[in-house]
Scaffold this motif. Structure first.
Motif, PDB file in Angstrom:
ATOM      1  N   LEU A  53      -4.407  13.011   4.351  1.00 59.54           N
ATOM      2  CA  LEU A  53      -3.833  12.260   3.238  1.00 59.54           C
ATOM      3  C   LEU A  53      -4.952  11.856   2.282  1.00 59.54           C
ATOM      4  O   LEU A  53      -6.109  11.723   2.673  1.00 59.54           O
ATOM      5  N   TRP A  54      -4.611  11.655   1.015  1.00 58.28           N
ATOM      6  CA  TRP A  54      -5.607  11.225   0.027  1.00 58.28           C
ATOM      7  C   TRP A  54      -6.360   9.985   0.521  1.00 58.28           C
ATOM      8  O   TRP A  54      -5.765   9.036   1.022  1.00 58.28           O
ATOM      9  N   GLY A  55      -7.685  10.022   0.381  1.00 52.13           N
ATOM     10  CA  GLY A  55      -8.506   8.898   0.802  1.00 52.13           C
ATOM     11  C   GLY A  55      -8.723   8.821   2.299  1.00 52.13           C
ATOM     12  O   GLY A  55      -9.377   7.900   2.782  1.00 52.13           O
ATOM     13  N   HIS A  56      -8.191   9.776   3.043  1.00 54.02           N
ATOM     14  CA  HIS A  56      -8.325   9.818   4.493  1.00 54.02           C
ATOM     15  C   HIS A  56      -9.142  11.052   4.878  1.00 54.02           C
ATOM     16  O   HIS A  56      -9.082  12.087   4.202  1.00 54.02           O
ATOM     17  N   GLY A  57      -9.845  10.961   6.008  1.00 57.01           N
ATOM     18  CA  GLY A  57     -10.601  12.114   6.475  1.00 57.01           C
ATOM     19  C   GLY A  57     -11.553  12.622   5.405  1.00 57.01           C
ATOM     20  O   GLY A  57     -12.332  11.854   4.831  1.00 57.01           O
ATOM     21  N   GLN A  58     -11.434  13.901   5.096  1.00 61.05           N
ATOM     22  CA  GLN A  58     -12.333  14.504   4.104  1.00 61.05           C
ATOM     23  C   GLN A  58     -11.655  14.764   2.765  1.00 61.05           C
ATOM     24  O   GLN A  58     -12.250  15.387   1.883  1.00 61.05           O
ATOM     25  N   THR A  66      -0.560   9.213  -9.204  1.00 60.63           N
ATOM     26  CA  THR A  66       0.215   9.271  -7.964  1.00 60.63           C
ATOM     27  C   THR A  66       0.818   7.891  -7.721  1.00 60.63           C
ATOM     28  O   THR A  66       0.098   6.932  -7.440  1.00 60.63           O
ATOM     29  N   ALA A  67       2.150   7.808  -7.836  1.00 56.57           N
ATOM     30  CA  ALA A  67       2.793   6.494  -7.816  1.00 56.57           C
ATOM     31  C   ALA A  67       3.865   6.352  -6.746  1.00 56.57           C
ATOM     32  O   ALA A  67       4.368   5.251  -6.535  1.00 56.57           O
ATOM     33  N   SER A  68       4.219   7.451  -6.079  1.00 59.28           N
ATOM     34  CA  SER A  68       5.316   7.380  -5.122  1.00 59.28           C
ATOM     35  C   SER A  68       5.144   8.451  -4.056  1.00 59.28           C
ATOM     36  O   SER A  68       4.333   9.381  -4.197  1.00 59.28           O
ATOM     37  N   LEU A  69       5.953   8.347  -3.010  1.00 54.56           N
ATOM     38  CA  LEU A  69       5.942   9.370  -1.965  1.00 54.56           C
ATOM     39  C   LEU A  69       6.506  10.691  -2.468  1.00 54.56           C
ATOM     40  O   LEU A  69       6.187  11.748  -1.930  1.00 54.56           O
ATOM     41  N   ASP A  70       7.328  10.641  -3.513  1.00 57.78           N
ATOM     42  CA  ASP A  70       7.795  11.886  -4.134  1.00 57.78           C
ATOM     43  C   ASP A  70       6.618  12.656  -4.733  1.00 57.78           C
ATOM     44  O   ASP A  70       6.604  13.890  -4.707  1.00 57.78           O
ATOM     45  N   ASP A  71       5.632  11.928  -5.284  1.00 64.53           N
ATOM     46  CA  ASP A  71       4.436  12.587  -5.809  1.00 64.53           C
ATOM     47  C   ASP A  71       3.658  13.273  -4.683  1.00 64.53           C
ATOM     48  O   ASP A  71       3.158  14.388  -4.858  1.00 64.53           O
ATOM     49  N   ILE A  72       3.557  12.609  -3.518  1.00 66.71           N
ATOM     50  CA  ILE A  72       2.867  13.224  -2.383  1.00 66.71           C
ATOM     51  C   ILE A  72       3.589  14.502  -1.956  1.00 66.71           C
ATOM     52  O   ILE A  72       2.959  15.535  -1.703  1.00 66.71           O
ATOM     53  N   ALA A  73       4.922  14.447  -1.892  1.00 71.89           N
ATOM     54  CA  ALA A  73       5.699  15.629  -1.525  1.00 71.89           C
ATOM     55  C   ALA A  73       5.448  16.779  -2.507  1.00 71.89           C
ATOM     56  O   ALA A  73       5.272  17.933  -2.094  1.00 71.89           O
ATOM     57  N   ARG A  74       5.417  16.460  -3.791  1.00 70.62           N
ATOM     58  CA  ARG A  74       5.155  17.487  -4.813  1.00 70.62           C
ATOM     59  C   ARG A  74       3.758  18.080  -4.640  1.00 70.62           C
ATOM     60  O   ARG A  74       3.563  19.305  -4.754  1.00 70.62           O
ATOM     61  N   ARG A 183     -13.462   3.719  -1.139  1.00 69.15           N
ATOM     62  CA  ARG A 183     -12.328   4.465  -0.577  1.00 69.15           C
ATOM     63  C   ARG A 183     -11.158   3.523  -0.283  1.00 69.15           C
ATOM     64  O   ARG A 183     -10.003   3.839  -0.564  1.00 69.15           O
ATOM     65  N   LEU A 184     -11.464   2.359   0.271  1.00 70.75           N
ATOM     66  CA  LEU A 184     -10.409   1.391   0.561  1.00 70.75           C
ATOM     67  C   LEU A 184      -9.692   0.968  -0.717  1.00 70.75           C
ATOM     68  O   LEU A 184      -8.462   0.959  -0.778  1.00 70.75           O
ATOM     69  N   ARG A 185     -10.465   0.617  -1.727  1.00 67.93           N
ATOM     70  CA  ARG A 185      -9.882   0.049  -2.950  1.00 67.93           C
ATOM     71  C   ARG A 185      -9.196   1.110  -3.815  1.00 67.93           C
ATOM     72  O   ARG A 185      -8.162   0.843  -4.421  1.00 67.93           O
ATOM     73  N   GLU A 186      -9.755   2.321  -3.863  1.00 67.71           N
ATOM     74  CA  GLU A 186      -9.225   3.341  -4.773  1.00 67.71           C
ATOM     75  C   GLU A 186      -8.117   4.182  -4.158  1.00 67.71           C
ATOM     76  O   GLU A 186      -7.290   4.741  -4.887  1.00 67.71           O
ATOM     77  N   SER A 187      -8.088   4.276  -2.832  1.00 68.78           N
ATOM     78  CA  SER A 187      -7.152   5.211  -2.208  1.00 68.78           C
ATOM     79  C   SER A 187      -6.347   4.609  -1.067  1.00 68.78           C
ATOM     80  O   SER A 187      -5.125   4.699  -1.042  1.00 68.78           O
ATOM     81  N   VAL A 188      -7.031   3.999  -0.096  1.00 69.79           N
ATOM     82  CA  VAL A 188      -6.344   3.585   1.127  1.00 69.79           C
ATOM     83  C   VAL A 188      -5.363   2.454   0.856  1.00 69.79           C
ATOM     84  O   VAL A 188      -4.195   2.522   1.266  1.00 69.79           O
ATOM     85  N   VAL A 189      -5.811   1.408   0.157  1.00 70.01           N
ATOM     86  CA  VAL A 189      -4.908   0.299  -0.158  1.00 70.01           C
ATOM     87  C   VAL A 189      -3.787   0.746  -1.101  1.00 70.01           C
ATOM     88  O   VAL A 189      -2.610   0.455  -0.842  1.00 70.01           O
ATOM     89  N   PRO A 190      -4.083   1.470  -2.197  1.00 71.84           N
ATOM     90  CA  PRO A 190      -2.973   1.952  -3.044  1.00 71.84           C
ATOM     91  C   PRO A 190      -1.992   2.853  -2.281  1.00 71.84           C
ATOM     92  O   PRO A 190      -0.785   2.772  -2.511  1.00 71.84           O
ATOM     93  N   MET A 191      -2.495   3.701  -1.371  1.00 71.65           N
ATOM     94  CA  MET A 191      -1.606   4.544  -0.580  1.00 71.65           C
ATOM     95  C   MET A 191      -0.712   3.690   0.311  1.00 71.65           C
ATOM     96  O   MET A 191       0.477   3.990   0.508  1.00 71.65           O
ATOM     97  N   GLY A 192      -1.254   2.618   0.843  1.00 77.01           N
ATOM     98  CA  GLY A 192      -0.454   1.705   1.644  1.00 77.01           C
ATOM     99  C   GLY A 192       0.641   1.034   0.824  1.00 77.01           C
ATOM    100  O   GLY A 192       1.784   0.898   1.288  1.00 77.01           O
TER     101      GLY A 192
END
Length: 272
Positions: A53-58, A66-74, A183-192
């Motif tokens: 997932l974005w901001g996870h692993g590598q 990216t604002a919704s889970l529909d965006d992740i699916a796309r 990574r936490l501020r730009e990706s992990v927290v927004p993904m949460g």
């Protein structure tokens, strides 16, 4: 392991084995290595794709817009196009099931089968959403997940009886403790926040094919209890199984049971 550029960011994925394609979509706060037991077993007969997932692993940062889970699916559909994979069996655990179901609804012609694990397609109950958002705010302000928060967050993912000194528990704790501030501020927290403010999909579950859908849930899953799985299975009209002696990351707490269930499901999907 390779990368694909999607929406301007590098999405990291594994592509192992040959045969019908299986896409493994994992939990929030975990990288694709959470699927190690299943990757080893399934890739003997199938082409297994797993992604970070974005901001996870590598994987790179959450792409702008990216604002919704529909965006992740796309974005994952774009990965399948990049890999020239027409059809998959999608196995989604937790947030992987949340966006995986959206992918299946948006592009049913791409789906051979759908396994939803330890997930819920309704809205997050408001008290839980507010609680998680309060944790995200603390993490954002601290720029780290401090030890007192780790003591709250880590146990959520496991059955109550797990040994906190076990490698599974301690390795996960160490990964979270080491996450850098950016990574936490730009990706992990927004993904949460995207995950826990998701829209309700329950009214659309009857659009999923009950003959090609299976639900699995750890019998001791705390954040996504078996009652939610039963509710969704009834709405879809499909079977479900509880994974014994397992919490939220059921595929790692009882890997043998989950791997056997997946191999059986895949064999049925590809027997004709």
């Amino acid at each position: 392991m390779p990368f694909a550029t999607i929406d301007g960011q590098a999405l990291h994925y594994l592509d192992q084995g040959s045969g019908p394609a299986v896409l493994l979509a994992g939990s929030y706060l975990w990288d694709l290595n959470m699927w190690a037991p299943q990757i080893e077993a399934l890739s003997r007969q199938y082409r297994v794709i797993a992604l970070d997932l974005w901001g996870h692993g590598q994987s790179g940062a959450l792409p702008q817009g990216t604002a919704s889970l529909d965006d992740i699916a796309r974005q994952v559909l774009a990965l399948l196009d990049h890999l020239q994979i027409e059809r998959i069996t999608l196995v989604g655990l937790s947030v992987g099931g949340m966006w995986g179901a959206r992918l299946a609804l948006a592009a049913p012609q791409r789906i051979n089968g759908l396994v939803l694990m330890d997930t819920y397609l309704g809205v997050e109950p408001e008290p839980t959403r507010q609680y998680y958002f309060s944790l995200f705010k603390q993490i954002e302000e601290a720029g780290t997940i401090p030890s007192p928060l780790l003591d709250i967050v880590v146990p959520i993912f496991f059955r109550p009886g797990i040994d906190p000194q076990s490698a599974l528990y301690q390795d996960f704790r160490a990964v979270l403790a080491a996450l850098p501030s950016e990574r936490l501020r730009e990706s992990v927290v927004p993904m949460g926040r995207i995950t826990f403010s998701r829209a309700d999909l329950l009214s659309r579950l009857n659009q999923l094919d009950p003959k090609t859908t299976l639900l699995l849930c750890g019998d001791q899953d705390k954040p996504r209890p078996p009652s939610e799985t039963r509710e969704m299975a009834e709405l879809i009209g499909c079977p479900y199984q509880l994974v014994p002696e397992a919490g939220h990351i059921s595929n790692l707490e009882n890997p043998e049971f989950v791997t056997e269930a997946l191999l059986k499901f895949l064999a049925e999907r590809h027997s004709c």
